[in-house]
Enzyme design. Sequence first.
Site, PDB file in Angstrom:
ATOM      1  CB  SER A 100       9.470  12.791   8.883  1.00 40.77           C
ATOM      2  OG  SER A 100       8.731  11.881   9.669  1.00 40.77           O
ATOM      3  CG  ASP A 146      17.751  14.891  -0.830  1.00 35.06           C
ATOM      4  OD1 ASP A 146      17.470  14.340  -1.908  1.00 35.06           O
ATOM      5  OD2 ASP A 146      18.305  15.999  -0.753  1.00 35.06           O
ATOM      6  CG  HIS A 180       9.917  14.455  -5.784  1.00 32.82           C
ATOM      7  ND1 HIS A 180       9.751  15.434  -6.738  1.00 32.82           N
ATOM      8  CD2 HIS A 180      10.634  15.035  -4.778  1.00 32.82           C
ATOM      9  CE1 HIS A 180      10.326  16.554  -6.329  1.00 32.82           C
ATOM     10  NE2 HIS A 180      10.875  16.334  -5.141  1.00 32.82           N
TER      11      HIS A 180
END
Length: 362
Positions: free
Chosen positions: A331, A144, A220
């Site tokens: 981050s 995200d 991911h």
Amino acid sequence: TDRKKLHTAPVGQVFRLRPFHVLIATGGGYAGYRKYEDYKLEQLEKRGLEVPVKLASEWEVALYKSVPTRLLSRAWGRLNQVELPTWLRKPVYSLYIWTFGVNMKEAAVEDLHHYRNLSEFFRRKLKPQARPVCCLHSVISPSDGKILNFGQIKNCEVEQVKGVTYSLESFLGPRICTEELPFSQAPTGNSFQQQLVTKEGNELYHCVIYLAPGDYHCFHSPTDWRVSHRRHFPGSLMSVNPGVARWIKELFCHNERVVLTGDWKHGFFSLTAVGATNVGSIRIYFDQDLHTNSPRYSKGSYNDFSFVSNNNKEGIPMRKGEHLGEFNLGSTIVLIFEAPKDFKFHLKAGQKIRFGEALGSL
């Protein structure tokens, strides 16, 4: 004469400022000023106006880097691991949810009392159906976040935000010359960028995704690829929010980061997890030897680890959408990869994106 004498300290002692107080006042005032500048830039972006580029001077960067952000981040990490009393969990997490706009309906466990500490809450898992993985496009978003920049790499320079660049070689480090690595067979070119391209007619592309504190903190695999090598740069832990990225040139080269390199069906592929203030912990699930923000590592150095061995010639195979790692707070993820010239991004700079959504395809 019967009245008690009033003893007073000299005026100079009452108003005497100590260095610690000066540091706190100066630092707080400067942080407030930077927040106000960020707010003004956000307002310009909402109006669709061009945001002026104003880079930090050398002394400003040096002053920022002198702040013990690594030590503070380690302290924050330990604080996050302190178990909260059950009665305190809901008020603390609810404040965080309200501040950063967290959507708890997507969480695998919505009950706030379940999370024993802030670290567990930050690293919460999502419901399986919350992030469907796009099967129609070759590269998906690994996390995200917000798209800061994307496009083709030119002249060995990568844009961290529009108008502010950093060196490709400084970011990835010297080219890995191990013969076992698949992309090491590339023909030697005149530049670092050309040396990474393994197939004639291909180009290098990049995409920068900023994870805010309220975002899902796991990342991911963005495609089907093989991870052959890991390079860890200790570095600083400066903030990587868009305002700072627009202010400090080569910000990502200053900060601690973990560079995973390997290959996919079109050649070279890399994913870099960039650390930031309070993000001293970068975890790669299949790499148990990685220890980030450790005092045993000094800034300006890097350490390598190869996943290619006599028993495992292909490295670590990753499937698109497979769990890869996690941050302990928000981050940045930077993708740098090789692809044919007809590769197209399906993005807009500044847009919000979620893990599993399309980044681009051929």
